[in-house]
Design a protein around this motif. Structure first.
Motif, PDB file in Angstrom:
ATOM      1  N   UNK A 177       0.876  -1.175   0.000  1.00 43.62           N
ATOM      2  CA  UNK A 177       0.000   0.000   0.000  1.00 43.62           C
ATOM      3  C   UNK A 177       0.912   1.225   0.000  1.00 43.62           C
ATOM      4  N   UNK A 178       0.733   2.095  -0.999  1.00 45.11           N
ATOM      5  CA  UNK A 178       1.591   3.254  -1.191  1.00 45.11           C
ATOM      6  C   UNK A 178       0.847   4.531  -0.803  1.00 45.11           C
ATOM      7  N   UNK A 179       1.531   5.423  -0.085  1.00 48.56           N
ATOM      8  CA  UNK A 179       0.909   6.655   0.412  1.00 48.56           C
ATOM      9  C   UNK A 179       1.793   7.856   0.078  1.00 48.56           C
ATOM     10  N   UNK A 180       1.178   8.899  -0.471  1.00 44.07           N
ATOM     11  CA  UNK A 180       1.877  10.164  -0.687  1.00 44.07           C
ATOM     12  C   UNK A 180       1.648  11.046   0.537  1.00 44.07           C
ATOM     13  N   UNK A 181       2.721  11.692   1.009  1.00 42.71           N
ATOM     14  CA  UNK A 181       2.688  12.496   2.227  1.00 42.71           C
ATOM     15  C   UNK A 181       3.171  13.908   1.920  1.00 42.71           C
ATOM     16  N   UNK A 182       2.416  14.887   2.411  1.00 49.78           N
ATOM     17  CA  UNK A 182       2.790  16.295   2.203  1.00 49.78           C
ATOM     18  C   UNK A 182       2.557  17.068   3.490  1.00 49.78           C
ATOM     19  N   UNK A 183       3.598  17.788   3.954  1.00 45.04           N
ATOM     20  CA  UNK A 183       3.490  18.580   5.174  1.00 45.04           C
ATOM     21  C   UNK A 183       3.850  20.031   4.889  1.00 45.04           C
ATOM     22  N   UNK A 184       3.103  20.936   5.514  1.00 46.19           N
ATOM     23  CA  UNK A 184       3.356  22.364   5.310  1.00 46.19           C
ATOM     24  C   UNK A 184       2.906  23.144   6.529  1.00 46.19           C
ATOM     25  N   UNK A 185       3.555  24.279   6.750  1.00 50.76           N
ATOM     26  CA  UNK A 185       3.048  25.224   7.735  1.00 50.76           C
ATOM     27  C   UNK A 185       1.675  25.712   7.288  1.00 50.76           C
ATOM     28  N   UNK A 186       0.782  25.919   8.241  1.00 53.59           N
ATOM     29  CA  UNK A 186      -0.561  26.381   7.899  1.00 53.59           C
ATOM     30  C   UNK A 186      -0.531  27.710   7.161  1.00 53.59           C
ATOM     31  N   UNK A 187       0.506  28.499   7.393  1.00 51.95           N
ATOM     32  CA  UNK A 187       0.622  29.812   6.748  1.00 51.95           C
ATOM     33  C   UNK A 187       1.312  29.750   5.392  1.00 51.95           C
ATOM     34  N   UNK A 188       1.841  28.571   5.024  1.00 51.31           N
ATOM     35  CA  UNK A 188       2.530  28.418   3.737  1.00 51.31           C
ATOM     36  C   UNK A 188       2.127  27.103   3.080  1.00 51.31           C
ATOM     37  N   UNK A 189       0.843  26.938   2.879  1.00 50.78           N
ATOM     38  CA  UNK A 189       0.350  25.667   2.356  1.00 50.78           C
ATOM     39  C   UNK A 189       0.830  25.375   0.943  1.00 50.78           C
ATOM     40  N   UNK A 190       1.176  26.414   0.207  1.00 51.11           N
ATOM     41  CA  UNK A 190       1.643  26.211  -1.164  1.00 51.11           C
ATOM     42  C   UNK A 190       3.134  25.934  -1.232  1.00 51.11           C
ATOM     43  N   UNK A 191       3.782  25.877  -0.063  1.00 54.60           N
ATOM     44  CA  UNK A 191       5.217  25.605  -0.019  1.00 54.60           C
ATOM     45  C   UNK A 191       5.523  24.511   1.000  1.00 54.60           C
ATOM     46  N   UNK A 192       5.108  23.288   0.729  1.00 52.00           N
ATOM     47  CA  UNK A 192       5.361  22.210   1.686  1.00 52.00           C
ATOM     48  C   UNK A 192       6.846  22.004   1.916  1.00 52.00           C
ATOM     49  N   UNK A 193       7.219  21.765   3.161  1.00 53.77           N
ATOM     50  CA  UNK A 193       8.626  21.547   3.475  1.00 53.77           C
ATOM     51  C   UNK A 193       8.980  20.062   3.483  1.00 53.77           C
ATOM     52  N   UNK A 194       7.985  19.197   3.371  1.00 52.28           N
ATOM     53  CA  UNK A 194       8.263  17.769   3.313  1.00 52.28           C
ATOM     54  C   UNK A 194       7.289  17.089   2.362  1.00 52.28           C
ATOM     55  N   UNK A 195       7.839  16.316   1.443  1.00 45.65           N
ATOM     56  CA  UNK A 195       7.053  15.482   0.536  1.00 45.65           C
ATOM     57  C   UNK A 195       7.707  14.104   0.503  1.00 45.65           C
ATOM     58  N   UNK A 196       6.937  13.100   0.804  1.00 46.44           N
ATOM     59  CA  UNK A 196       7.461  11.748   0.887  1.00 46.44           C
ATOM     60  C   UNK A 196       6.464  10.773   0.259  1.00 46.44           C
ATOM     61  N   UNK A 197       6.943   9.576  -0.010  1.00 46.88           N
ATOM     62  CA  UNK A 197       6.084   8.457  -0.368  1.00 46.88           C
ATOM     63  C   UNK A 197       6.429   7.321   0.587  1.00 46.88           C
ATOM     64  N   UNK A 198       5.394   6.720   1.184  1.00 43.54           N
ATOM     65  CA  UNK A 198       5.595   5.597   2.088  1.00 43.54           C
ATOM     66  C   UNK A 198       5.109   4.310   1.425  1.00 43.54           C
ATOM     67  N   UNK A 199       5.885   3.266   1.606  1.00 43.86           N
ATOM     68  CA  UNK A 199       5.502   1.938   1.147  1.00 43.86           C
ATOM     69  C   UNK A 199       5.173   1.098   2.379  1.00 43.86           C
ATOM     70  N   UNK A 200       3.909   0.684   2.506  1.00 45.82           N
ATOM     71  CA  UNK A 200       3.471  -0.071   3.668  1.00 45.82           C
ATOM     72  C   UNK A 200       3.331  -1.551   3.327  1.00 45.82           C
TER      73      UNK A 200
END
Length: 228
Positions: A84-107
Motif C-alpha cells: 500500500x503506497x501513500x503520498x505524504x505532504x506537510x506544510x506550515x498552515x501559513x505556507x500551504x503552497x510551499x510544503x517543506x516535506x514530501x514523501x512516499x511511504x511503502x506499507x
C-alpha cells in the motif's frame, strides 16, 4: 510514515502517542489469515488511519513551542498488489503552497505480523505539490522514480489493548546532516483519530541537535479530507 527532515525548522516525529480517544474498536466480520480483523490490526486498517487530512492547530494554541502544521496523506497506485503506497505532504498552515516535506511511504506486513513503512523521496517534488487532491497525478511515475531513504524505515506494531499502532526507526540507521546532526530518529503512534510523531536529530554521542524537546507533534485527524 509519516514521516524526517524539514527546511528552516524541524517537525518533532515521524510517521506519527497517546491520542485523545485514539483508535476505534470497529471490527470486520471476516478475519485475515493471521487472525486479525481486516480493520483493527491489519495492513488495510493501518492504511486507513494513516490517510486523510491532519492538523496540529489545537496543540499549537495550547503550547507555542509547536507550529500549526497541516499534514496530507493519500493512497496512490491503488492497483498495485506489492504494497500500500501513500503520498505524504506537510506544510506550515501559513505556507500551504510551499510544503517543506514530501514523501512516499511503502506499507507492507512483515512475516511476524508487524508492519513496515519504507520512506522514499521524489526526484521532482515540486511537480507534486497539492497532488494529494488528485492522486491520479502519480500515474505518470512509479516506484522506480523514487529515491529510498535507506535506514529510515519505521516498523510498526499493533497494540490491541490500546488500539494503536506504535513504531520507530532503528538505532543509528537513518542518517541526517541537518544542522550538524549525524542521525535522525522517528517515533510514532497512530490511531483512528490522529497521530503523534516525534522526530529528533542526534549527534554521534546521542545528544539532541534538533527536534521538539518535550514531546511529539499531536495531529488531529480532520474528516473528511480537506480540500484546500
Amino acid at each position: 510514515m509519516l514521516f524526517n527532515q524539514s527546511s528552516g525548522f524541524v517537525l518533532a516525529v515521524s510517521l506519527v502517542v497517546a491520542l485523545a480517544g485514539c483508535a476505534g474498536s470497529a471490527q470486520s466480520d471476516s478475519a485475515s489469515p493471521g487472525g486479525k480483523s481486516r480493520k483493527s490490526g491489519s495492513l488495510d486498517y493501518l492504511t486507513s488511519v494513516m490517510t486523510g487530512s491532519f492538523s496540529s492547530e489545537i496543540q499549537s494554541k495550547e503550547d507555542t513551542a509547536f507550529y500549526d502544521i497541516r499534514l496530507e496523506m493519500v493512497r496512490i497506485w491503488t492497483d498495485r498488489t506489492d504494497a500500500n503506497w501513500i503520498y505524504v505532504e506537510q506544510a506550515l498552515a501559513t505556507y500551504l503552497d510551499r510544503p517543506y516535506r514530501q514523501r512516499v511511504y511503502k506499507l507492507t506486513e512483515e512475516p511476524d505480523g508487524r508492519f513496515r513503512s519504507v520512506v522514499y523521496t521524489l526526484s521532482e517534488p515540486t511537480r507534486f505539490i497539492n497532488a494529494w487532491k488528485d492522486p491520479a497525478a502519480f500515474s505518470t511515475i512509479g516506484p522506480a522514480n523514487l529515491e529510498l531513504r535507506e535506514g529510515c524505515d519505521i516498523v510498526l506494531t499493533w497494540e490491541p489493548d490500546r488500539e494503536l499502532y506504535t513504531g520507530k526507526t532503528g538505532d543509528k540507521t537513518c542518517e541526517s546532516n541537518l544542522r550538524g546532526a549525524r542521525w535522525a530518529t522517528s517515533e510514532v503512534e497512530l490511531g483512528k483519530d490522529g497521530m503523534i510523531s516525534w522526530d529528533k536529530g542526534l549527534d554521534d554521542d546521542g545528544n539532541q541537535i534538533w527536534g521538539a524537546e518535550t514531546g511529539g507533534y499531536r495531529f488531529n485527524k480532520l474528516a473528511p479530507q480537506a480540500k484546500r
